[in-house]
Write an enzyme that holds these catalytic residues in place. Structure first.
Site, PDB file in Angstrom:
ATOM      1  N   TYR A   1      28.256  14.578  23.484  1.00  0.00           N
ATOM      2  CA  TYR A   1      29.049  15.091  24.605  1.00  0.00           C
ATOM      3  C   TYR A   1      30.156  15.982  24.065  1.00  0.00           C
ATOM      4  O   TYR A   1      30.905  15.589  23.174  1.00  0.00           O
ATOM      5  CB  TYR A   1      29.622  13.914  25.396  1.00  0.00           C
ATOM      6  N   CYS A   2      30.251  17.216  24.596  1.00  0.00           N
ATOM      7  CA  CYS A   2      31.312  18.149  24.250  1.00  0.00           C
ATOM      8  C   CYS A   2      31.319  18.398  22.734  1.00  0.00           C
ATOM      9  O   CYS A   2      30.290  18.757  22.169  1.00  0.00           O
ATOM     10  CB  CYS A   2      32.643  17.628  24.768  1.00  0.00           C
ATOM     11  N   LEU A   3      32.439  18.202  22.045  1.00  0.00           N
ATOM     12  CA  LEU A   3      32.478  18.400  20.601  1.00  0.00           C
ATOM     13  C   LEU A   3      31.480  17.505  19.894  1.00  0.00           C
ATOM     14  O   LEU A   3      30.918  17.875  18.861  1.00  0.00           O
ATOM     15  CB  LEU A   3      33.883  18.098  20.057  1.00  0.00           C
TER      16      LEU A   3
ATOM     17  N   LEU B   1      25.443  17.276  26.203  1.00  0.00           N
ATOM     18  CA  LEU B   1      26.159  17.320  27.480  1.00  0.00           C
ATOM     19  C   LEU B   1      27.388  18.214  27.353  1.00  0.00           C
ATOM     20  O   LEU B   1      28.306  17.898  26.592  1.00  0.00           O
ATOM     21  CB  LEU B   1      26.583  15.914  27.905  1.00  0.00           C
TER      22      LEU B   1
END
Length: 546
Positions: free
Chosen positions: A277-279, A305
């Site tokens: 997710y993200c980073l 994501l």
């Protein structure tokens, strides 16, 4: 900013054609507001001179339709439109400087919006009359509460309702591994059988992991466990000054790679589904590419994501990232050894100052209406720090130089490229993402020829991901690009993608099942002996670090 405004003003000064165009545009807008005023005098229901942008909710209250406030709001919107024309399309100005000047002009206009002042805001005037001025007293009390909490370093009012391990992050599990950077949580199975391939979640380290395990009713972790999956998640250590030298490769080695070893040792599975997710998604993609380079085939699938892998168009967050600003940021981080979460949070707020700053000030301190705290808002206030070396490397090599997409990113002194990824990918972007714009997320289609099932869901960077089944007004579009299939432009993809109502979790759950083996008995929780024995109950210790 000074360089940007000098670039803009200099080229505007020597562009007589643009000056004439802007003067003509200003005259037309004066004519439009005068025409509207004349029509309004003879017909109370006349069409407006200009409509706000769909995301601009400042003037939706019917009070803004009354005179003279309709003229005030219309004049403001026309002025806003003129300034957009004045700060864009000037020959000779660099794209980066143009974006910075346009952004700064919007920030200034947001400051002086008529909604921010008592004399020009009919909604505020009505509220004062209705409450006999009590709303201003309530607002002053809210302001003082916030000042006191800020001075003491305490979280916002209402966050005490959402206590980690008590009301949020409550899915049962055990911490089965810990090193200097992560705790690995294994969640207790709730089904008689599970798919043999476990799921390893790699969250972003800018915030606490429990965005994916909020309240029981919207916890992605709890939902996955209920679907018959063995779930593990990484909980990151909150770095301090002593961790200043941890870099991206340390995060890869001590994070997903160490966690993969633990997951395999506990479950005995040859394959693992990775979710980032993200980073955390960016790091997982890098990890997968390095593993493919080294012929390590343990990742069965990758789910990313709201995670960017190509950074040439990172959205307005890129306004904060150039050589000069990175040099300033690195100097600020050097003495501390880390970047504080409040600094990054402030940047995110500025990107949406309408929604996250001025409308909140108006509602809380003038209308006296404090927005009720939610689990997502409480999580958002629970930030973490980022070590100097890692954050500097991330911003320079990925955001500024785009090394990963350009084929220059090195892992363990050897170059990795995402073209090495061959396992199926499930990639999610969100429509209103100001952190990882979906068109930027979509560019992974151009970096690998693997099968990609891409989902575009409504909502923003966080709310679009926390999209549990049954959540009202959820919808998404989805399409699968087969192995070695052509990479479509985002707009072409939009035209061809299948629109669906409801939560994208359901579609992803089916996709996971299709790429998993037949269910078997659940694995034990950790190991009875060895390095992966249960240490403590979830959510563990690292998530509590301040």
């Amino acid at each position: 900013m000074i360089q940007a405004f000098l670039d803009w003003s200099t080229h505007l000064t020597i562009s007589p054609g643009k000056q004439v165009q802007l003067a003509a545009k200003a005259a037309r807008k004066v004519g439009r507001i005068a025409d509207y005023a004349a029509r309004r005098a003879g017909n109370a229901k006349t069409l407006p001179a200009i409509e706000p942008l769909p995301q601009d909710r400042r003037f939706v209250d019917p009070a803004w339709a009354a005179q003279p406030f309709d003229l005030i709001s219309q004049a403001f919107l026309l002025n806003q439109q003129w300034w957009h024309a004045a700060t864009t399309g000037i020959g000779g100005v660099s794209r980066h400087h143009e974006d910075m000047v346009n952004f700064a002009a919007r920030q200034m206009l947001d400051v002086f919006a008529p909604t921010n002042f008592l004399a020009t805001n009919p909604v505020l005037q009505r509220k004062i009359v209705e409450t006999g001025g009590q709303c201003l007293l309530d607002g002053a009390r809210h302001w003082w509460e916030d000042v006191e909490r800020l001075s003491r370093g305490e979280p916002p009012v209402g966050t005490e309702q959402f206590r980690v391990g008590e009301t949020v992050a409550v899915t049962p599990g055990k911490v089965v591994f810990r090193n200097e950077l992560i705790e690995l949580i294994q969640y207790t199975p709730t089904t008689q059988t599970v798919h043999p391939e476990p799921i390893l979640i790699v969250p972003a380290w800018i915030m606490k992991y429990y965005i994916l395990d909020l309240s029981p009713e919207n916890s992605l972790v709890r939902w996955l466990v209920g679907q018959g999956h063995t779930v593990f998640t990484i909980s990151w250590h909150n770095p301090s000054r002593e961790d200043r030298d941890l870099d991206m490769d340390d995060y890869r080695r001590l994070g997903p790679m160490a966690a993969l070893d633990a997951v395999q040792a506990i479950t005995g599975s040859a394959k693992v589904h990775g979710l980032g997710y993200c980073l955390g998604g960016t790091l997982l993609a890098i990890t997968g590419a390095a593993m493919a380079r080294d012929q390590d085939e343990r990742l069965a699938t990758l789910t990313l994501l709201a995670a960017q892998t190509e950074f040439s168009e990172p959205g307005e967050l890129g306004l904060f990232i150039d050589e000069a600003q990175l040099n300033l940021l690195e100097n600020l981080m050097w003495s501390r050894g880390y970047l504080d979460s409040s600094q990054m949070g402030g940047a995110f707020q500025i990107l949406r100052s309408n929604d996250l700053i001025w409308s909140r000030i108006l509602a809380t301190y003038l209308l006296g209406e404090r927005e009720p705290m939610s689990d997502l808002m409480a999580w958002n206030a629970d930030g973490t720090r980022m070590p100097f070396a890692m954050h500097s490397q991330y911003l320079r090599q990925l955001f500024l130089d785009d090394d990963l997409a350009e084929g220059h990113f090195k892992v363990a002194n050897r170059t990795v490229t995402l073209s090495a990824l061959r396992q199926p990918l499930f990639v999610v972007g969100t429509e209103r993402d100001h952190v990882a714009p979906w068109r930027s997320v979509h560019k992974i289609h151009w970096l690998t020829s693997a099968e990609i099932r891409f989902v575009l869901t409504n909502g923003g960077h966080n709310a679009g991901i926390v999209s549990e089944p049954g959540h009202a007004h959820r919808r998404f579009q989805v399409a699968t690009r087969p192995v070695d299939g052509p990479a479509l432009d985002p707009d072409d993809w939009l035209e061809q993608a299948d629109p669906q109502e409801g939560s994208w979790w359901i579609d992803w759950g089916r996709w996971l099942s299709e790429h998993s083996s037949d269910p078997v008995a659940p694995p034990v929780m950790g190991q009875s002996e060895g390095p992966y024995h249960p240490i403590c109950d979830a959510p563990g210790h690292y998530v509590m670090e301040r």
